[in-house]
Scaffold this active site. Structure first.
Site: not given
Ligand code: CMP
Length: 138
Positions: A10, A50, A113, A116, A127
């Site tokens: 990311k 998303y 984070n 993905h 995806e």
């Molecule tokens: P990902 O696994 O890419 O899939 C969905 C994404 O939404 C997740 O990683 C995070 O980056 C984001 N996400 C999930 N929960 C939260 C949250 N509570 N607040 C902000 N972003 C979130």
């Protein structure tokens, strides 16, 4: 059993220069890269990717973040790929991620984070096809 999953390194991890280190972890964990590209998602494309989270309170923030800078998208092959890759990257919230996982090492928050990983074989296919044509999947 699945043998392919989809990943994106990311914008936060790209900005901090962690792409090479993360790809090394992926390779050392036994995944074979069968497609890869660096690209910059528009808000429109990030929103489409998303779309499943459209009703969530963090959707706007997620779209802003994912379109903030370049990402590296890849398709990875390994026996039991989806499950094993989710183990390698760790929990969505880095505060809960196990020692030695990508998110423990490189993620800063639940939103930013670092990486993905697909959550099912079905989503891995959807995806992968979002980013790569058939000719680009080896
Ligand atoms: P990902 O696994 O890419 O899939 C969905 C994404 O939404 C997740 O990683 C995070 O980056 C984001 N996400 C999930 N929960 C939260 C949250 N509570 N607040 C902000 N972003 C979130």
């Amino acid at each position: 059993m699945s043998n392919r999953t989809f990943t994106m390194i990311k914008p936060d991890a790209t900005e901090k220069g962690h792409t090479g280190a993360i790809l090394k972890m992926i390779n050392e964990a036994g995944f074979r890269i069968v497609a890869m590209k660096m690209t910059h998602l528009s808000r429109q494309k990030a929103g489409e990717f998303y779309a499943v989270h459209k009703e969530r309170p963090f959707y706007g923030e997620l779209v802003e973040f994912m379109s903030r800078g370049p990402i590296t998208a890849a398709i990875l092959e390994k026996e039991n790929a989806v499950e094993d890759f989710r183990k390698l990257i760790g929990a969505t919230n880095p505060a809960e991620a196990a020692e030695g996982t990508v998110r423990k090492l490189y993620a800063s928050s639940i939103g930013e984070n670092a990486i993905h990983g697909s959550d099912s074989d079905e989503n891995a296919k959807i995806e992968s096809d979002f980013f790569f044509s058939k000719l680009e999947q080896f």
